[in-house]
Design a protein around this motif. Structure first.
Motif, PDB file in Angstrom:
ATOM      1  N   ILE A 112       0.834  -1.201   0.000  1.00  0.00           N
ATOM      2  CA  ILE A 112       0.000   0.000   0.000  1.00  0.00           C
ATOM      3  C   ILE A 112       0.870   1.253   0.000  1.00  0.00           C
ATOM      4  CG2 ILE A 112      -1.636   1.357   1.367  1.00  0.00           C
ATOM      5  CD1 ILE A 112      -2.782  -1.330   2.363  1.00  0.00           C
ATOM      6  N   MET A 113       1.875   1.273   0.881  1.00  0.00           N
ATOM      7  CA  MET A 113       2.733   2.450   0.982  1.00  0.00           C
ATOM      8  C   MET A 113       3.555   2.642  -0.287  1.00  0.00           C
ATOM      9  SD  MET A 113       1.820   3.658   3.852  1.00  0.00           S
ATOM     10  CE  MET A 113       3.003   4.978   4.059  1.00  0.00           C
ATOM     11  N   TYR A 114       4.012   1.547  -0.875  1.00  0.00           N
ATOM     12  CA  TYR A 114       4.797   1.651  -2.101  1.00  0.00           C
ATOM     13  C   TYR A 114       3.956   2.242  -3.222  1.00  0.00           C
ATOM     14  CZ  TYR A 114       8.091   0.450  -5.794  1.00  0.00           C
ATOM     15  OH  TYR A 114       8.955   0.531  -6.844  1.00  0.00           O
ATOM     16  N   SER A 154       8.571  -1.960 -18.745  1.00  0.00           N
ATOM     17  CA  SER A 154       9.249  -3.160 -19.223  1.00  0.00           C
ATOM     18  C   SER A 154       8.654  -4.371 -18.505  1.00  0.00           C
ATOM     19  CB  SER A 154      10.742  -3.076 -18.939  1.00  0.00           C
ATOM     20  OG  SER A 154      10.977  -3.181 -17.540  1.00  0.00           O
ATOM     21  N   PRO A 155       8.764  -5.557 -19.093  1.00  0.00           N
ATOM     22  CA  PRO A 155       8.250  -6.747 -18.400  1.00  0.00           C
ATOM     23  C   PRO A 155       8.852  -6.921 -17.007  1.00  0.00           C
ATOM     24  CG  PRO A 155       8.719  -7.256 -20.693  1.00  0.00           C
ATOM     25  CD  PRO A 155       9.247  -5.865 -20.445  1.00  0.00           C
ATOM     26  N   GLU A 156      10.124  -6.569 -16.852  1.00  0.00           N
ATOM     27  CA  GLU A 156      10.777  -6.726 -15.545  1.00  0.00           C
ATOM     28  C   GLU A 156      10.184  -5.767 -14.512  1.00  0.00           C
ATOM     29  OE1 GLU A 156      13.017  -8.257 -18.789  1.00  0.00           O
ATOM     30  OE2 GLU A 156      12.401  -6.182 -18.436  1.00  0.00           O
ATOM     31  N   ASP A 157      10.016  -4.485 -14.899  1.00  0.00           N
ATOM     32  CA  ASP A 157       9.435  -3.507 -13.975  1.00  0.00           C
ATOM     33  C   ASP A 157       7.971  -3.828 -13.693  1.00  0.00           C
ATOM     34  OD1 ASP A 157      11.808  -2.157 -13.805  1.00  0.00           O
ATOM     35  OD2 ASP A 157      11.299  -0.663 -15.323  1.00  0.00           O
ATOM     36  N   LEU A 158       7.270  -4.317 -14.715  1.00  0.00           N
ATOM     37  CA  LEU A 158       5.864  -4.659 -14.544  1.00  0.00           C
ATOM     38  C   LEU A 158       5.686  -5.797 -13.553  1.00  0.00           C
ATOM     39  CD1 LEU A 158       2.897  -4.404 -15.270  1.00  0.00           C
ATOM     40  CD2 LEU A 158       3.334  -5.812 -17.296  1.00  0.00           C
ATOM     41  N   LEU A 159       6.606  -6.759 -13.570  1.00  0.00           N
ATOM     42  CA  LEU A 159       6.516  -7.882 -12.639  1.00  0.00           C
ATOM     43  C   LEU A 159       6.486  -7.399 -11.197  1.00  0.00           C
ATOM     44  CD1 LEU A 159       6.549 -10.887 -11.983  1.00  0.00           C
ATOM     45  CD2 LEU A 159       9.045 -10.845 -12.194  1.00  0.00           C
ATOM     46  N   GLU A 160       7.313  -6.406 -10.854  1.00  0.00           N
ATOM     47  CA  GLU A 160       7.336  -5.871  -9.491  1.00  0.00           C
ATOM     48  C   GLU A 160       6.002  -5.219  -9.139  1.00  0.00           C
ATOM     49  OE1 GLU A 160       9.765  -6.401  -7.263  1.00  0.00           O
ATOM     50  OE2 GLU A 160      10.506  -7.691  -8.866  1.00  0.00           O
ATOM     51  N   GLN A 161       5.423  -4.483 -10.093  1.00  0.00           N
ATOM     52  CA  GLN A 161       4.146  -3.809  -9.842  1.00  0.00           C
ATOM     53  C   GLN A 161       3.011  -4.816  -9.649  1.00  0.00           C
ATOM     54  OE1 GLN A 161       3.864  -0.490  -9.266  1.00  0.00           O
ATOM     55  NE2 GLN A 161       6.080  -0.656  -9.375  1.00  0.00           N
ATOM     56  N   ILE A 162       3.041  -5.884 -10.436  1.00  0.00           N
ATOM     57  CA  ILE A 162       2.002  -6.906 -10.310  1.00  0.00           C
ATOM     58  C   ILE A 162       2.111  -7.612  -8.961  1.00  0.00           C
ATOM     59  CG2 ILE A 162       1.258  -9.159 -11.197  1.00  0.00           C
ATOM     60  CD1 ILE A 162       1.713  -8.113 -13.992  1.00  0.00           C
ATOM     61  N   LYS A 163       3.330  -7.907  -8.530  1.00  0.00           N
ATOM     62  CA  LYS A 163       3.519  -8.537  -7.222  1.00  0.00           C
ATOM     63  C   LYS A 163       2.949  -7.664  -6.108  1.00  0.00           C
ATOM     64  CE  LYS A 163       7.673 -11.331  -8.156  1.00  0.00           C
ATOM     65  NZ  LYS A 163       9.123 -11.474  -7.869  1.00  0.00           N
ATOM     66  N   LEU A 164       3.225  -6.372  -6.182  1.00  0.00           N
ATOM     67  CA  LEU A 164       2.724  -5.449  -5.167  1.00  0.00           C
ATOM     68  C   LEU A 164       1.208  -5.363  -5.212  1.00  0.00           C
ATOM     69  CD1 LEU A 164       5.380  -2.610  -5.552  1.00  0.00           C
ATOM     70  CD2 LEU A 164       5.026  -4.021  -3.523  1.00  0.00           C
ATOM     71  N   ALA A 165       0.643  -5.294  -6.415  1.00  0.00           N
ATOM     72  CA  ALA A 165      -0.817  -5.211  -6.551  1.00  0.00           C
ATOM     73  C   ALA A 165      -1.480  -6.461  -5.986  1.00  0.00           C
ATOM     74  CB  ALA A 165      -1.184  -5.010  -8.022  1.00  0.00           C
TER      75      ALA A 165
END
Length: 475
Positions: A312-314, A326-337
């Motif tokens: 939530i804070m991120y 990028s697919p790599e950056d998107l992976l981090e966002q999906i994990k957080l979501a």
């Protein structure tokens, strides 16, 4: 926000206060009793949850904090049930057992997510022997505690809370108080006191403006020697007063309020946990506010994990991390979501020339979850699939147009002939494909299903296709 604030390794917090058992009887209602004009509830499920100070302890344990809970219970089965619930979550229970009192139990009869009636089983006592027993346990626990929370529900466990605060101060352990009643002098010398607006105004009188509230809060803090005073105001947010600093106000983080049960417990738990790592009241209040916004969207008493809170804070501090990634950056966002409980929907395609059929399709896809990801074939991939004359628009152009669609959260790309690799890398919650497909022949479907996700087939709007547009334009 600093994610190290949520690293609670080797941190221990002591919780002292009125423990109770929240019991829920769930069932359907389909008829009126022949004995009286009341609904008949056919109980199909019984649920037990820790309540009061026990819920504060549970909230800390969910964060990953080591917790010891001191409270008073009866010599009955409900005390055993409560202790079992808590110890299953890692809470160490140090209960004073009373032979004369029942374990405080609140029984709620629920039907269709509505509370029909609440029945309370409780008796208050503040005997000298009970006070001495609580104080002895607190004294034993303070030397290895980083902070102590006094959770007062005015049921008698904290009848001599002033002596307990003095014990905390003598050990140099900061004390956080969730107060009750019309006499706040009993909390003199605490580190922070956290009343809600009703409790605060019960002491200082009605506040007709923010300025009046801040002035009265400052005076009250100084009167009783607290380092900080936090007033929670529900939908109007929070106000923090601390030594030699201007008032700090924060709007509520709640987007939708479903049930406020236990929200105050969450605030004091997260507030204290973050303070023992950050040593800053403002940071602790900001985290507590976000946590409260999360739990009021849940039914009944709810808790939040450190991972959920970090997500939530991120997201709150990285609001630009949408659009083309990028697919790599998107992976981090999906994990957080997904850590934050959001359902991520994935679809893919060439999207060479966007038309109304695409727009309708994206709206349908977004309605299946909280976030929509669109993966686009690179130019080389499109040429292999469609021929040398395609794509008409290059990858950058196609992704920029998709990014501008309000229903799409993230746009990314893949270079393979199929999206199999990127689907397996991202593991979305829902995989969507448009057209004449069955689940069995959708690329990536097996991976998504094996990981607990869903696969949906949507029908394209008739009369629209990129190929027909190109033919009509003689391209």
């Amino acid at each position: 926000m600093n994610s190290s604030y949520l690293n609670f390794k080797d941190k221990h917090i002591l919780v002292v206060g009125d423990v109770m058992l929240d019991r829920y009887w769930h069932g359907g209602t389909s008829r009126i009793s022949p004995e009286a004009p009341v609904q008949v509830v056919k109980v199909s499920n019984i649920e037990d949850r820790p309540g009061g100070a026990a819920n504060v302890a549970l909230g800390l344990a969910k964060l990953g904090v080591a917790v010891t809970l001191v409270g008073v219970v009866g010599n009955d089965d409900n005390a055993t049930v409560l202790e079992r619930c808590l110890e299953a979550e890692g809470v160490a229970c140090r209960f004073v057992q009373s032979l004369d009192l029942p374990t405080i139990t609140k029984l709620r009869v629920m039907s269709r997510h509505q509370q029909l009636i609440r029945l309370d089983f409780e008796e208050r006592t503040d005997s000298l022997s009970q006070n001495d027993a609580v104080a002895a346990m607190v004294k034993d626990c303070l030397p290895y505690s980083n902070a102590v929370i006094y959770s007062d529900y005015a049921k008698g466990c904290l009848a001599d809370v002033q002596s307990l605060i003095q014990l905390s101060n003598a050990e140099g352990v900061p004390s956080f108080v969730d107060p009750k009643g019309d006499d706040f002098s009993i909390y003199q010398g605490a580190t922070l006191v956290k009343p809600n607006l009703l409790e605060f105004e019960n002491i200082v009188g009605k506040c007709r403006s923010s300025k009046e509230l801040e002035d009265k809060a400052k005076a009250l803090r100084e009167q009783f020697g607290w380092k900080a005073l936090l007033v929670t105001r529900g939908e109007d947010g929070l106000v923090l007063l601390e030594d030699d600093k201007p008032a700090f106000s924060l709007a509520t983080a709640a987007k939708e309020v479903f049930d406020v049960t236990g929200a105050g417990d969450t605030v004091v738990a997260v507030l204290t946990a973050v303070y023992v790592t950050s040593k800053r009241f403002i940071d602790a209040v900001e985290y507590a506010n976000q946590a409260a916004g999360y739990v009021v969207g849940k039914l009944g008493t709810a808790s939040i994990s450190a991972e959920q809170l970090e997500a939530i804070m991120y997201q709150r501090t990285h609001t630009t991390n949408f659009g083309v990634l990028s697919p790599e950056d998107l992976l981090e966002q999906i994990k957080l979501a997904q850590m934050n409980g959001e359902k991520v929907v994935f679809t893919n395609g060439c999207f060479d020339i966007l038309h109304p059929g695409h727009v309708a399709y994206m709206k349908q896809a977004k309605a299946l979850g909280d976030r929509l990801v669109v993966a686009v074939n690179t130019d080389a991939s499109v040429k292999r699939l469609k021929g040398d004359k395609r794509p008409i628009n290059d990858l950058t152009h196609r992704m920029a147009v998709l990014e501008g669609m309000g229903s799409i959260d993230w746009v990314t790309w893949f270079d393979e002939d199929t999206p199999k690799e990127i689907i397996e890398a991202l593991t979305p919650s829902v995989l969507v494909k448009g057209g004449d497909y069955t689940v069995d022949n959708i690329v990536g479907a097996q991976h998504v299903l094996e990981h607990g996700g869903e696969v949906k087939v949507l029908t394209f709007v008739d009369g629209y296709s990129t190929t027909s547009i190109i033919e009509k334009a003689n391209l």
